[in-house]
Every structure is written in structure tokens, then in C-alpha cells.
Design a protein around this motif. Structure first.
Motif, short mmCIF file in Angstrom:
data_model
loop_
_atom_site.label_atom_id
_atom_site.label_comp_id
_atom_site.label_asym_id
_atom_site.label_seq_id
_atom_site.Cartn_x
_atom_site.Cartn_y
_atom_site.Cartn_z
N ASP A 95 0.50 -1.00 0.20
CA ASP A 95 -0.07 -0.06 -0.10
C ASP A 95 0.85 1.24 0.08
N GLY A 96 2.01 1.32 0.10
CA GLY A 96 2.97 2.37 -0.54
C GLY A 96 3.83 2.77 0.92
N VAL A 97 3.11 2.18 2.19
CA VAL A 97 3.83 2.31 3.21
C VAL A 97 5.39 2.11 3.42
N LEU A 98 6.33 2.99 3.84
CA LEU A 98 7.59 2.49 4.15
C LEU A 98 7.65 1.91 5.41
N ALA A 99 8.57 0.82 5.57
CA ALA A 99 8.86 0.42 6.89
C ALA A 99 10.19 0.43 6.95
N ALA A 100 10.80 1.47 7.68
CA ALA A 100 12.11 1.82 7.79
C ALA A 100 12.81 1.16 8.83
N LYS A 101 13.63 0.31 8.76
CA LYS A 101 14.34 -0.60 9.46
C LYS A 101 15.63 0.09 10.13
N LEU A 102 15.41 0.85 11.21
CA LEU A 102 16.53 1.70 11.80
C LEU A 102 17.61 0.94 12.48
N ALA A 103 17.25 -0.30 12.94
CA ALA A 103 18.17 -1.05 13.77
C ALA A 103 17.49 -2.51 14.09
N PRO A 104 18.59 -3.41 14.54
CA PRO A 104 17.93 -4.87 14.48
C PRO A 104 16.63 -4.94 15.34
N ARG A 105 16.54 -4.06 16.09
CA ARG A 105 15.14 -3.97 16.89
C ARG A 105 14.27 -2.90 17.03
N CYS B 6 31.06 2.76 12.15
CA CYS B 6 29.90 2.44 12.97
C CYS B 6 29.47 1.02 12.52
N PRO B 7 29.24 -0.10 13.42
CA PRO B 7 28.79 -1.61 12.72
C PRO B 7 27.33 -1.26 12.33
N LEU B 8 26.55 -0.26 12.83
CA LEU B 8 25.22 -0.31 12.46
C LEU B 8 25.06 0.64 11.17
N TYR B 62 23.32 4.12 19.33
CA TYR B 62 23.80 2.91 19.06
C TYR B 62 25.05 2.86 19.85
N TRP B 63 25.41 1.94 20.85
CA TRP B 63 26.55 1.53 21.60
C TRP B 63 27.16 0.52 20.92
N PHE B 64 28.55 0.77 20.86
CA PHE B 64 29.35 -0.60 20.36
C PHE B 64 30.63 -0.56 20.59
N ILE B 65 31.49 -1.31 20.33
CA ILE B 65 32.82 -1.71 20.85
C ILE B 65 33.97 -1.26 19.68
N ARG B 77 39.36 -1.70 14.78
CA ARG B 77 38.03 -2.35 14.32
C ARG B 77 37.25 -1.91 15.18
N THR B 78 35.84 -2.09 14.84
CA THR B 78 34.44 -1.61 15.33
C THR B 78 33.79 -3.20 15.39
N TYR B 79 33.10 -3.30 16.46
CA TYR B 79 32.13 -4.35 16.15
C TYR B 79 31.00 -4.03 17.10
N PRO B 80 29.71 -4.83 16.96
CA PRO B 80 28.44 -4.81 17.83
C PRO B 80 28.92 -5.35 19.06
N SER B 81 28.46 -4.95 20.39
CA SER B 81 28.79 -5.34 21.72
C SER B 81 28.28 -6.88 21.83
N SER B 82 27.30 -7.48 21.08
CA SER B 82 26.80 -8.60 21.17
C SER B 82 27.89 -9.54 20.79
N ASP B 83 28.86 -9.10 20.11
CA ASP B 83 29.94 -9.99 19.81
C ASP B 83 30.75 -10.55 20.93
N ILE B 84 30.93 -9.69 22.07
CA ILE B 84 31.37 -10.39 23.32
C ILE B 84 30.37 -10.64 24.45
N PHE B 85 29.52 -9.87 24.36
CA PHE B 85 28.51 -10.16 25.63
C PHE B 85 27.39 -10.97 24.86
N LYS B 86 27.40 -12.26 25.27
CA LYS B 86 26.49 -13.33 24.80
C LYS B 86 25.19 -13.07 25.79
#
Lengths: 238, 101
Positions: A95-105, B6-8, B62-65, B77-86
Motif C-alpha cells: 500500500d505504499g507505506v515504508l517500513a524503515a528498519k533503523l536497527a535490529p530492534r 559504526c557497525p550499524l 547505538y553503543w558498540f565496541i 576495528r569496531t564491532y557490535p557489543s553482542s560479539d562479546i556479551f552473549k
């Protein structure tokens, strides 16, 4: 086109830059629960034509809504929203809406250009912080302004106030840049209108007037201008 | 201007980032001595060479290492904190008497 206009201050829901639009001579029409700048006393076709170079429009009253949390993506998918795995990419819905994924969560939903879809409202209604699901609603509608910068000169203009290269060669359709523009944090989503390059710019409403002035100042040397929602619909072929 | 990857978000000007301190293990606040706690809160190792640090990309919160060489200021180098904090790091809550004092 009629010369009758509304006063945006008569509405409870107002764009954060309604004073700037009013002072610039906008003609307002009632839409999205407030008064939206329809045009600047020119036909939509004429305004759209001038947007080929560089133009700025305000879409702040159109629906935009966000979600955050560990299960955000899974929950949105269960609600029928198409969201891919890659971050900093906008996923266009049917429907034209954009879902912008800004981060994994985190996902930000921004309405189609004419605001026809009810997806934002539907998801806002069905999400609740009381639910077991960890997908928390982030109501951006009043907290985030939404500007649209469009035209061939837009990347050159942005180069003055932003460190990210937004030229087509390095910043493609539906890519996202979360970065600093004129020293304030914004989200930039590229989603062209027909042949015209278009950049959605969203950020904290408290600094809307500041960025609006910065953009107009940066646009001056490229003969940038303000356009209304009518011209945007025209460019989108709607 | 220096660039941090930045990793993100990818490469960005360093002015978009804020330093967040060394990556160190936090002592258990319930059992650490005053000296251990003061060392954790106030003292830095100030190592010469490659160190592991927290950095924040402000535009995205966004926090990273980042691994940075303090001798030549290079970001290695840079990487997400999830790489070391499981797993989530948790400490037992202080017992009732301490909590209400």
C-alpha cells in the motif's frame, strides 16, 4: 486552485513548522486532522515542475509511527508487514507505506505519500505496552517532524550540511542514513517520486524550526523553493 | 575529520560519536571492597597500545565496541557489543537489610 485558505492555528493538530508555512504564503486545506500546505498559490503542475531542481515540503501531519523492542521485527511480520533482515533499509509495502528498519530492534513506519493506508493507525491500535510481546509502540506522529527534500540538486545541497554522500552513485533508492544534518540528528530515507530524487527527513520536533531554516538557507544557492502537498501528489502521479 | 566505521551505520565523521570508557568487567557491587569499587569507578588503565572501548553513535543512540591504538590514535576495528556479551550480566540483589538501610 482556489485562493481560500484555512488558519492552521485553528486546529489542535498542527505541523511544527505551520508558522513558517503560513508566513511563506501557503494555502492550507484540511487533512490528516489539521491544516496541510496544499500549495503556494501556484498550480500543482507548476510547483511540481519547479521541484525538478530543488524543493522542500512539510509532511509532518502524515501518519508515521515506530516500534522498538526485542520482538519488533517478528511481531510486525506476524501483522503482515514485510520487513527484511538488513538494517538501514526501507521496505516498501504493497500500500505504499515504508517500513524503515533503523536497527535490529527498531522499525519506523512512514505513510504512503498521500496517507491513504491505514497501516500505521491499525498497528498503533493493536500494539500495547501491556502485551507480553516485546514490541513497544513509539508514537512518532507528534514527536518527529517529517520533511521532504526533492530535486536533482538535493545531494549537492545536503553536502553543505551533512557528512554522508547522498548522491545516487552511493545512496540508492530505499536506503537510510541516520546521521547529523546541520548538527542535529535525523533519519534520511530516500524514496524517489517518479523520476525526481526525494529524501524524507525525520527528526525531533523540538528542533523542526531550526532545521527548516537551515534547509531553506542551504537551498538558496540552488534556487530551492517550497512546494505544497498538491505538487507532491502530482509528482507521484496520484 | 577522522572517520569511525559504526557497525550499524557505516563510516561516519567522528563528531557523530561519543566515547564511553574502557570495556572492563564490573565487580559485584554487593561483595566488592571499597578499594575495588573506587578502582572500577575512578581509575583507568591508561594502556599504551590497542585498547577496547565503548563508543556511542549519537544519531542512533547505538553503543558498540571499538579497538583503538592509543599510541597512534588509529581505530583498529569496531564491532557490535553482542560479539562479546552473549548473555545478560546480572548481580544478585542486596539482601533485605542492606537494601533498606
Amino acid at each position: 486552485m482556489t485562493s481560500v485558505t484555512l488558519n492552521p492555528a485553528d486546529f489542535t493538530r498542527r505541523s511544527p513548522v505551520y508558522r513558517e508555512l503560513r508566513d511563506a504564503g501557503a494555502r492550507f486545506v484540511e487533512s490528516f486532522g489539521g491544516a496541510i500546505a496544499e500549495d503556494f498559490m501556484e498550480s500543482a503542475e507548476a510547483e511540481a515542475k519547479s521541484a525538478a531542481g530543488l524543493a522542500l515540503a512539510d509532511l509532518s501531519l502524515l501518519p508515521h509511527f515506530g516500534f522498538k523492542g526485542r520482538e519488533t521485527v517478528d511481531w510486525l511480520r506476524s501483522q503482515g508487514v514485510d520487513v527484511g533482515d538488513q538494517d538501514n533499509v526501507a521496505y516498501r509495502q504493497e500500500d505504499g507505506v515504508l517500513a524503515a528498519k533503523l536497527a535490529p530492534r527498531e522499525v519506523l513506519l512512514i505513510a504512503d505519500i498521500v496517507g491513504r493506508s491505514d497501516l500505521c493507525a491499525r498497528l498503533a491500535d493493536s500494539a500495547s505496552i501491556e502485551e507480553e510481546v516485546e514490541a513497544f509502540p513509539v508514537p512518532r506522529g507528534d514527536g518527529y517532524f517529517w520533511f521532504l527534500v526533492l530535486g536533482e540538486s538535493a545531494p549537492a545541497m545536503f553536502a553543505k550540511i551533512c557528512g554522508v554522500d547522498l548522491r545516487s552513485s552511493s545512496f540508492g533508492e530505499l536506503e537510510i542514513a541516520q546521521t547529523s544534518v546541520a548538527r542535529m540528528n535525523v533519519v534520511i530515507v530516500r524514496c524517489d517520486l517518479g523520476e525526481t530524487p526525494a529524501y524524507h527527513v525525520l527528526g525531533d520536533v523540538a528542533s523542526a524550526s531550526y532545521l527548516w531554516a537551515c534547509l531553506l538557507d542551504a537551498m538558496e544557492e540552488f534556487d530551492g523553493r517550497l512546494i505544497g502537498h498538491g505538487a507532491i501528489r502530482h509528482l507521484a502521479g496520484l | 575529520m577522522k572517520i569511525i566505521h559504526c557497525p550499524l551505520n557505516g563510516p561516519r565523521n567522528i563528531s557523530e560519536f561519543v566515547y564511553g570508557g574502557e570495556v572492563v568487567d564490573m565487580p559485584d557491587p554487593a561483595s566488592a571492597s571499597d578499594a575495588e569499587w573506587a578502582d572500577h569507578v575512578f581509575l583507568e588503565n591508561n594502556t599504551r597500545g590497542v585498547v577496547r572501548e565503548w563508543w556511542l553513535h549519537v544519531a542512533t543512540a547505538y553503543w558498540f565496541i571499538a579497538e583503538r591504538d592509543t599510541a597512534n590514535e588509529e581505530i583498529v576495528r569496531t564491532y557490535p557489543s553482542s560479539d562479546i556479551f552473549k548473555e545478560r550480566v546480572t548481580f544478585a540483589a542486596p539482601d533485605e537489610e542492606q537494601g533498606t538501610s
